[in-house]
Design a protein around this motif. Structure first.
Motif, mmCIF file in Angstrom:
data_model
loop_
_atom_site.group_PDB
_atom_site.id
_atom_site.type_symbol
_atom_site.label_atom_id
_atom_site.label_comp_id
_atom_site.label_asym_id
_atom_site.label_seq_id
_atom_site.Cartn_x
_atom_site.Cartn_y
_atom_site.Cartn_z
ATOM 1 N N GLN A 122 0.820 -1.214 0.000
ATOM 2 C CA GLN A 122 0.000 0.000 0.000
ATOM 3 C C GLN A 122 0.857 1.269 0.000
ATOM 4 N N LYS A 124 3.383 1.991 1.704
ATOM 5 C CA LYS A 124 3.864 2.417 3.020
ATOM 6 C C LYS A 124 5.392 2.310 3.055
ATOM 7 N N GLU A 130 3.813 0.661 12.339
ATOM 8 C CA GLU A 130 2.479 0.065 12.472
ATOM 9 C C GLU A 130 2.450 -1.363 11.964
ATOM 10 N N TYR B 325 -6.026 -2.791 22.360
ATOM 11 C CA TYR B 325 -6.147 -3.768 21.276
ATOM 12 C C TYR B 325 -7.138 -3.282 20.225
ATOM 13 N N PHE B 328 -5.888 0.000 18.492
ATOM 14 C CA PHE B 328 -4.875 -0.244 17.471
ATOM 15 C C PHE B 328 -5.465 -0.951 16.259
ATOM 16 N N TYR B 331 -7.092 1.629 14.167
ATOM 17 C CA TYR B 331 -6.108 2.484 13.504
ATOM 18 C C TYR B 331 -5.386 1.728 12.389
ATOM 19 N N PHE B 332 -5.011 0.479 12.692
ATOM 20 C CA PHE B 332 -4.179 -0.311 11.787
ATOM 21 C C PHE B 332 -4.876 -0.556 10.446
ATOM 22 N N TRP B 335 -5.247 2.682 8.545
ATOM 23 C CA TRP B 335 -3.922 3.085 8.040
ATOM 24 C C TRP B 335 -3.535 2.278 6.812
ATOM 25 N N TYR B 336 -3.776 0.951 6.879
ATOM 26 C CA TYR B 336 -3.405 0.099 5.753
ATOM 27 C C TYR B 336 -4.339 0.293 4.558
ATOM 28 N N GLY B 337 -5.651 0.378 4.855
ATOM 29 C CA GLY B 337 -6.640 0.484 3.781
ATOM 30 C C GLY B 337 -6.478 1.759 2.982
ATOM 31 N N ASN B 338 -6.177 2.851 3.723
ATOM 32 C CA ASN B 338 -5.885 4.111 3.056
ATOM 33 C C ASN B 338 -7.031 4.591 2.161
ATOM 34 N N PHE B 370 -0.259 -0.172 31.607
ATOM 35 C CA PHE B 370 0.104 -1.584 31.415
ATOM 36 C C PHE B 370 1.207 -1.980 32.385
#
Lengths: 214, 467
Positions: A122, A124, A130, B325, B328, B331-332, B335-338, B370
């Motif tokens: 993607q 990145k 991440e 958990y 994240f 967010y993850f 972030w990846y899918g964009n 934690f």
């Protein structure tokens, strides 16, 4: 330092077969290693009382065997807290750092120098933290689980084929009608005479010396 | 009566001849499904034993007459002054900003109440005996769910009447937008108001019930203090089963309505879980604060012990990690899918002026608690767990600031808020929290500090962690 190292070597040898064992603290006349002494009791109050005396005498490497669970025995025996959680925590942190380093070096650092994987997903950057997190989490959990299981087994001296106590007839009666307190010879407070006297004064019916086979 | 005939079997007679024993039929098996396992007389004996229990004397499980009145009045006063200042600043400074500050406070309080309501229902469902001594404080928080719901009323009214302040999709600004038209079946002002009313009905009925018709889980427990009727526990459990289903539907939808739709283009399937995780965590944090204060003032000695604290701390730790958990995961994937509609949410918050807050939340909401909560010492210590509760409540406020506040100045070229803006944030949040604090103190003082006649109380008093 050198003595500490040989001590650790001996501890590993006591655990893993085929390696040189630690020096025995006590041997019998014919040279076999002494495992410890066991004392038998036939009533619960007697054995609980004796356990309190042994606990107060400062012994650390000893155990109590009973045909059935005895309530509150952990207090009479003065159970200390297990050190296992610290091993698990350390292993988990090691796993997290290992995963972070593994991914950063192979995917980013080596790639910069012309080797490595350099997976670009993607669009990145290869150093994006991440993308590392799932592996950091998984390796952390994996190491924690391994440390919990195998650390528990090692701290208990398991697995093992046999145990010196199994050679004693009176110990085998703990699955029937006797309680047994056994104190190991590698306890720092162990002394053949004094320990025997302590157990006798604590009301033991029989006190017996246990040797290790070969 | 039946005479037994002994037949000789292959191995010979097992019973000597001449035996003329008589057996009576076995007693009917105890019916654990329907009938009582314990007779009423035996249960009355249990209640008498509880009434005479030395730990459950009045000066240990009840607050003195009029206790907390002074501090409650002060908090109420601070709350009213804070809200008045918020309204004043809304007129002279910035309405959107004032509403955002107020909403941060209201949603913090709502999160505590809803999290507590969830825990009360869950603990009833699980029949968790160790929680009998701490459940009353969770019930006190949960039964105040009408306060934040009522405080949301002005928000809903202002949004609808003024055509969208923070919920900009309500106005004409985006009329004709393809994405908005696509979501119009859900995002319309009428549906918004109807859903807002339904959420209130669900939450308030589950917690407090309808006067004289349906009892809520919290009022059932208070009723049991007086009547000692053990079947109220079962009714609360039955109600919790349905209640958890309704809760699971209403809380994510409410979080979509009020929080996620602030940017109508944004969507996240994790959103409901994210809000829920923070809510339960803040409910546990507030309970720890309340219990620590009560214990510091010499109440609940020997009733809520280090053992109960240890388990409460484990729950607090669990939900801190669960929140991280979920946060994240959300967010993850974004972030990846964009995908522009989704990424915009995080892009706006993790770059520029809001970036430091994102870092503070990652460290303060997850990493610090934690490592602090993983040890036994913090969890078993009155002051330790109380301070952790206060710290996590602050983090919950910051989390809501992170969600709500960046939506105030979204137009390009608009100046940041400056000192007046920060002061407005402070008075809005403190006003709502102080008002709720006053209400909570009055609620806690209005009855026993534990469910005095709970069937699980005797076991809870003996609760022990064996590791």
């Amino acid at each position: 330092m050198a003595s500490r190292l040989s001590e650790m070597k001996g501890m590993i040898g006591d655990y893993l077969p085929g390696l040189p064992r630690s020096a025995p603290r006590f041997v019998t006349e014919d040279g076999t290693r002494v495992f410890g002494v066991i004392a038998t009791f036939s009533t619960t109050p007697a054995v609980v009382h004796a356990a309190e005396l042994v606990r107060d005498a400062g012994y650390r490497k000893w155990d109590l065997n009973s045909p059935f669970p005895i309530h509150d025995i952990e207090n009479s025996m003065g159970f200390r807290k297990t050190q296992l959680p610290y091993h698990v925590f350390g292993a988990a942190m090691f796993g997290v750092l290992l995963a972070a380093a593994l991914q950063w070096f192979t995917n980013h650092f080596d790639y910069q120098t012309g080797e490595g994987f350099g997976y670009i997903v993607q669009g990145k950057p290869t150093s994006a933290w991440e993308a590392y997190v799932p592996i950091m989490f998984e390796l952390g959990v994996l190491h924690a689980a391994f440390a919990a299981l195998f650390g528990m087994l090692m701290l208990n001296g398991l697995p093992r084929w046999n145990h010196p106590l199994f050679s004693s007839e009176s110990f085998l009666r703990t699955s029937d009608d006797r309680f047994v307190i056994g104190i190991e010879a590698n306890d720092p407070s162990f002394d053949p005479e004094a320990t025997k006297r302590l157990l006798e004064e604590a009301g033991a019916e029989t006190v017996e010396l246990i040797e290790e086979d070969a | 009566m039946t005479h037994v005939h002994v037949h000789e079997e292959h191995g010979g007679p097992r019973i000597e001849s001449g035996y003329s024993g008589v057996v009576t039929p076995p007693p009917p098996a105890a019916d654990h499904g329907e009938g009582p396992v314990m007779t009423d007389a035996a249960y009355q004996k249990y209640l008498d034993k509880l009434a005479a229990h030395p730990l459950l004397r009045d000066d240990n499980v009840r607050l003195a007459e009029g206790a907390g009145k002074g501090i409650g009045a002060v908090l109420m006063g601070v709350g009213l002054i804070g809200l008045a200042l918020t309204v004043l600043l809304a007129f002279v400074f910035n309405t959107t900003h004032a509403l955002a500050a107020y909403e941060v406070g209201v949603f913090t309080v709502l999160a505590c109440c809803l999290g507590a309501l969830f825990l009360v229902m869950l603990l009833n469902m699980l029949n968790a005996y160790w929680t009998a001594t701490i459940r009353r404080q969770l019930e006190n928080i949960a039964s105040l769910v009408w306060v934040p719901w009522l405080l949301l009323l002005p928000v809903a009214v202002i949004e609808v009447v003024s055509g969208g302040v923070l919920l900009r999709w309500m106005g004409d600004e985006y009329a004709g937008n393809v994405l908005l038209e696509h979501k119009a079946a859900f995002l319309n002002w009428f549906g918004f108001l109807v859903r807002y009313a339904i959420y209130g009905v669900i939450w308030i009925v589950l917690a407090n019930g309808v006067l004289g018709v349906i009892p809520g889980v919290c009022s059932l427990s208070r009723e049991q203090d007086i009547t000692g009727d053990r079947w109220l526990t079962r009714r609360a459990r039955r109600m919790s089963g349905f209640g958890l289903l309704l809760f699971a539907l209403s809380v994510p939808l409410a979080s979509f309505d009020f929080l996620m739709s602030m940017d109508f283009r944004f969507f996240s399937t994790m959103w409901g879980v994210y809000i829920f995780a923070g809510a339960v965590m803040s409910a546990i944090a507030l309970t720890a604060i309340v219990l620590s204060v009560l214990r510091t003032f010499g109440r609940l000695t020997g009733v809520v012990t280090a053992e109960h604290y240890h388990d409460l701390g484990k729950l607090m730790f669990a939900f801190t990690v669960f929140w991280a958990y979920v946060a994240f995961s959300q967010y993850f994937l974004i972030w990846y899918g964009n995908i522009p509609e989704e990424t915009n949410y995080f892009l706006h918050r993790t770059t520029g002026d809001w970036q430091p807050l994102a870092t503070i939340i990652v460290i303060g909401h997850f990493i610090v608690p934690f490592f602090l909560l993983i040890t036994r010492k913090t969890k078993r210590n009155t002051l330790g767990l109380g301070l952790m509760g206060a710290f996590l409540l602050v983090m919950q406020i910051l989390d809501l600031v992170f969600i709500i506040r960046p939506m105030v100045y979204v137009e390009p070229g608009v100046e940041g808020p400056g000192y007046v803006g920060w002061a407005l944030d402070a008075v809005g949040v403190i006003g709502v929290l102080a008002l709720f604090g006053g209400a909570l103190i009055a609620k806690i003082a209005s009855g026993p500090l534990i469910p005095l006649r709970d069937p699980r109380l005797a076991k809870a008093l003996k609760h022990k962690n064996y590791v």
